[in-house]
Motif scaffolding. Structure first.
Motif, PDB file in Angstrom:
ATOM      1  N   GLU A  61      99.351 141.297  78.065  1.00 40.60           N
ATOM      2  CA  GLU A  61      99.926 139.987  77.785  1.00 40.60           C
ATOM      3  C   GLU A  61     100.477 139.895  76.363  1.00 40.60           C
ATOM      4  N   LYS A  62     100.074 140.847  75.514  1.00 38.68           N
ATOM      5  CA  LYS A  62     100.623 140.893  74.151  1.00 38.68           C
ATOM      6  C   LYS A  62     101.953 141.643  74.121  1.00 38.68           C
ATOM      7  N   LEU A  63     102.335 142.240  75.255  1.00 35.45           N
ATOM      8  CA  LEU A  63     103.501 143.126  75.299  1.00 35.45           C
ATOM      9  C   LEU A  63     104.624 142.571  76.163  1.00 35.45           C
ATOM     10  N   ILE A  64     104.601 141.267  76.427  1.00 34.67           N
ATOM     11  CA  ILE A  64     105.587 140.661  77.331  1.00 34.67           C
ATOM     12  C   ILE A  64     106.950 140.556  76.652  1.00 34.67           C
ATOM     13  N   PHE A  65     108.002 140.939  77.372  1.00 35.71           N
ATOM     14  CA  PHE A  65     109.369 140.642  76.946  1.00 35.71           C
ATOM     15  C   PHE A  65     109.664 139.218  77.418  1.00 35.71           C
ATOM     16  N   LYS A  66     109.682 138.290  76.480  1.00 37.58           N
ATOM     17  CA  LYS A  66     109.835 136.879  76.837  1.00 37.58           C
ATOM     18  C   LYS A  66     111.312 136.480  76.869  1.00 37.58           C
ATOM     19  N   ILE A  67     111.626 135.514  77.731  1.00 37.84           N
ATOM     20  CA  ILE A  67     113.011 135.094  77.949  1.00 37.84           C
ATOM     21  C   ILE A  67     113.186 133.654  77.485  1.00 37.84           C
ATOM     22  N   LEU A  68     114.196 133.436  76.647  1.00 33.67           N
ATOM     23  CA  LEU A  68     114.477 132.086  76.155  1.00 33.67           C
ATOM     24  C   LEU A  68     114.968 131.180  77.276  1.00 33.67           C
ATOM     25  N   LYS A  69     114.679 129.909  77.127  1.00 35.34           N
ATOM     26  CA  LYS A  69     115.267 128.918  78.034  1.00 35.34           C
ATOM     27  C   LYS A  69     116.778 128.987  77.921  1.00 35.34           C
ATOM     28  N   ARG A  70     117.465 128.538  78.962  1.00 34.71           N
ATOM     29  CA  ARG A  70     118.908 128.654  78.998  1.00 34.71           C
ATOM     30  C   ARG A  70     119.595 127.281  78.967  1.00 34.71           C
ATOM     31  N   GLY A  71     120.848 127.285  78.516  1.00 35.58           N
ATOM     32  CA  GLY A  71     121.677 126.088  78.577  1.00 35.58           C
ATOM     33  C   GLY A  71     121.083 124.909  77.833  1.00 35.58           C
ATOM     34  N   GLU A  72     121.111 123.732  78.475  1.00 35.49           N
ATOM     35  CA  GLU A  72     120.664 122.504  77.828  1.00 35.49           C
ATOM     36  C   GLU A  72     119.154 122.488  77.557  1.00 35.49           C
ATOM     37  N   LYS A  73     118.414 123.331  78.301  1.00 38.20           N
ATOM     38  CA  LYS A  73     116.955 123.359  78.119  1.00 38.20           C
ATOM     39  C   LYS A  73     116.555 124.033  76.808  1.00 38.20           C
ATOM     40  N   LEU A  74     117.451 124.845  76.250  1.00 35.74           N
ATOM     41  CA  LEU A  74     117.147 125.543  75.006  1.00 35.74           C
ATOM     42  C   LEU A  74     117.534 124.639  73.826  1.00 35.74           C
ATOM     43  N   LYS A  75     116.522 124.076  73.188  1.00 39.53           N
ATOM     44  CA  LYS A  75     116.764 123.169  72.066  1.00 39.53           C
ATOM     45  C   LYS A  75     116.115 123.764  70.816  1.00 39.53           C
ATOM     46  N   LEU A  76     116.857 124.632  70.165  1.00 35.66           N
ATOM     47  CA  LEU A  76     116.331 125.381  69.028  1.00 35.66           C
ATOM     48  C   LEU A  76     115.879 124.485  67.886  1.00 35.66           C
ATOM     49  N   LEU A  77     116.649 123.457  67.589  1.00 33.52           N
ATOM     50  CA  LEU A  77     116.350 122.620  66.431  1.00 33.52           C
ATOM     51  C   LEU A  77     115.113 121.758  66.652  1.00 33.52           C
ATOM     52  N   GLU A  78     114.797 121.466  67.919  1.00 36.08           N
ATOM     53  CA  GLU A  78     113.659 120.596  68.214  1.00 36.08           C
ATOM     54  C   GLU A  78     112.368 121.380  68.463  1.00 36.08           C
ATOM     55  N   ALA A  79     112.470 122.697  68.575  1.00 35.85           N
ATOM     56  CA  ALA A  79     111.312 123.518  68.938  1.00 35.85           C
ATOM     57  C   ALA A  79     110.262 123.519  67.832  1.00 35.85           C
ATOM     58  N   ARG A  80     109.003 123.353  68.236  1.00 44.84           N
ATOM     59  CA  ARG A  80     107.897 123.382  67.278  1.00 44.84           C
ATOM     60  C   ARG A  80     106.982 124.587  67.515  1.00 44.84           C
ATOM     61  N   GLU A  81     106.987 125.113  68.732  1.00 45.86           N
ATOM     62  CA  GLU A  81     106.173 126.275  69.061  1.00 45.86           C
ATOM     63  C   GLU A  81     106.896 127.120  70.103  1.00 45.86           C
ATOM     64  N   GLU A  82     106.332 128.287  70.362  1.00 49.86           N
ATOM     65  CA  GLU A  82     106.987 129.234  71.266  1.00 49.86           C
ATOM     66  C   GLU A  82     107.237 128.649  72.652  1.00 49.86           C
ATOM     67  N   ASN A  83     106.302 127.856  73.174  1.00 45.63           N
ATOM     68  CA  ASN A  83     106.441 127.291  74.512  1.00 45.63           C
ATOM     69  C   ASN A  83     107.643 126.363  74.641  1.00 45.63           C
ATOM     70  N   ASP A  84     108.127 125.857  73.505  1.00 41.28           N
ATOM     71  CA  ASP A  84     109.328 125.008  73.542  1.00 41.28           C
ATOM     72  C   ASP A  84     110.595 125.846  73.752  1.00 41.28           C
ATOM     73  N   LEU A  85     110.478 127.162  73.536  1.00 37.51           N
ATOM     74  CA  LEU A  85     111.647 128.038  73.625  1.00 37.51           C
ATOM     75  C   LEU A  85     111.633 128.954  74.853  1.00 37.51           C
ATOM     76  N   VAL A  86     110.446 129.256  75.363  1.00 33.39           N
ATOM     77  CA  VAL A  86     110.298 130.283  76.399  1.00 33.39           C
ATOM     78  C   VAL A  86     109.774 129.669  77.691  1.00 33.39           C
ATOM     79  N   ASP A  87     110.360 130.060  78.823  1.00 34.29           N
ATOM     80  CA  ASP A  87     109.842 129.574  80.110  1.00 34.29           C
ATOM     81  C   ASP A  87     109.622 130.696  81.130  1.00 34.29           C
ATOM     82  N   SER A  88     109.973 131.933  80.769  1.00 30.05           N
ATOM     83  CA  SER A  88     109.806 133.042  81.709  1.00 30.05           C
ATOM     84  C   SER A  88     109.737 134.351  80.935  1.00 30.05           C
TER      85      SER A  88
END
Length: 418
Positions: A61-88
């Motif tokens: 679980e420490k070796l996962i290639f994580k995938i950023l959210k896409r399109g409108e769901k990806l809100k870089l400026l509002e993100a406070r933690e990793e879960n705000d950026l990654v969904d898969s």
């Protein structure tokens, strides 16, 4: 800036010779496991990040290639933690996806369900011999079978495959997670520290008994518990007698049925096996995945110097998805390591069809080329592999290349000699 021609670190290009071996191994996997009643399935390479981070995959679980959210769901400026950026993320093994697959499709599947799954997985690991960041896994699993018949069939199917691939004198090391826990409890370790103890024990093959003792002492465990624990390993033998010793010694903390079932698995496999290998009880075998609940096993090969496959029972994982536990047991071969070993010993695919090469002189007239193509088609219908190429100036080197590729016969066609 010039584009990079080398693959990304931990990935590799596969050349024709290796691809031939890979295709053959996959063919043998489907054929052999098919005779044991396993059916092929496929799951997506991308999984929900919640499933991958479910604390079931241990260090992976420490070796996962994580995938950023896409399109409108990806809100870089509002993100406070990793879960705000990654969904898969990319799957790191095939067991978690299989458990989700079964949970979602159980009503359409037979019971018990015997699954064969081959596919790439990804881990952000440190590349080394036989280990990549993208690699093929091959799993067989039996879902819905609570008895030791599942373990027996998985071991027999896997070892039958390895025997057909000309592997001999390997060892199936087997243990049970409940024996591991019983040994720790008997020695006096508190239950909340079991995983720490097992992580240290898992290093036994690298640091030895003295190294394990030293690390347990560093963790602050009582000397009496350490001495009792390590003393057990010095008394247990690597056969069914060792299992019986555990049954007697650990009475009160280990249910008798656990030892009885493990002894049955070992003795039954030894009695009916078709490949040349041995079963060995190994009380130091841990396996890193925390989802294992019963028997666990690994394939050890001296020629590799480590494990080339493993698995075990994981009766509680599907319940994480459905709320109801389902008996489950699986065995995975190290596909990439098996292919690597076959290449290193220059393995030749048995009973392969004849391979012929046609060398055609440049500017061959169309009517004569048609005759050559029809001749090639007739040979292909008879099972011969025919490779047609235009003659090069250095014909000798061209023939040498074809011979290296396994073409045993070369036929030359000239414009004025047909």
């Amino acid at each position: 800036m010039a584009l990079k021609k080398k693959p990304v670190t931990g990935m590799k290009d596969i050349l024709p010779r290796e691809m031939e071996i890979r295709n053959y191994v996959m063919q043998m996997i489907r054929e052999t496991y098919g005779t044991f009643g396993f059916t092929s399935i496929e799951t997506p390479c991308v999984e929900h990040i919640e499933n991958l981070n479910s604390r079931q995959g241990g260090e992976n679980e420490k070796l996962i290639f994580k995938i950023l959210k896409r399109g409108e769901k990806l809100k870089l400026l509002e993100a406070r933690e990793e879960n705000d950026l990654v969904d898969s993320g990319l799957r790191y093994d095939l067991t978690v996806p299989l458990s989700r697959y079964y949970s979602n499709n159980a009503n359409s599947l037979p019971a018990p369900f015997k699954a064969l799954q081959m596919g790439n997985v990804w881990r952000a690991d440190r590349p080394q011999r036989g280990r990549f960041r993208q690699f093929m896994q091959c799993d067989i699993d039996i879902l819905g079978e609570p008895t030791y018949l599942a373990e027996i069939e998985l071991v027999l199917a896997t070892t039958t495959l390895l025997g057909k691939l000309d592997f001999h004198d390997f060892t199936i090391r087997i243990n049970d997670r409940r024996i591991l826990k019983a040994m720790a409890a008997y020695s006096g370790f508190p239950e909340e520290s079991f995983e720490t103890v097992f992580i240290i024990l898992d290093k036994m093959d690298k640091i030895g008994l003295s190294g394990v003792k030293e690390e347990l002492e560093k963790e602050g465990f009582p000397e009496k518990a350490i001495q009792t624990y390590l003393g057990l390993f010095q008394e247990i033998t690597g056969d069914t007698a060792g299992v019986r010793f555990c049954k007697e010694k650990l009475a009160g903390v280990l249910p008798e049925k656990v030892a009885d079932d493990l002894e049955t698995i070992i003795s039954t496999v030894e009695a009916v096996k078709t490949a040349d290998f041995k079963m060995a009880f190994d009380p130091t075998l841990v396996r890193g995945m925390s989802y294992y609940t019963g028997p666990i096993f690994e394939i050890s090969m001296d020629e590799f110097g480590g494990s080339v496959g493993g698995g075990g029972r994981y009766d509680e994982m599907i319940g994480k998805f459905t709320g109801n536990n389902i008996s489950a047991c699986g065995f995975s071969i190290g596909f990439e390591r098996i292919v690597m070993l076959l290449l290193e010993k220059d393995y030749r695919i048995p009973a392969a069809g004849a391979k012929k090469a046609y060398l055609i002189e440049k500017n061959m007239p169309a009517e004569k080329l048609t005759v050559i193509l029809k001749q090639a088609e007739e040979e292909r219908k008879a099972g011969t592999q025919v490779n047609i190429s235009i003659m090069k100036k250095n014909k000798k080197f061209q023939k040498e290349q074809m011979a290296a590729e396994g073409y045993t016969e070369v036929t030359e066609f000239f414009r004025d000699r047909m």
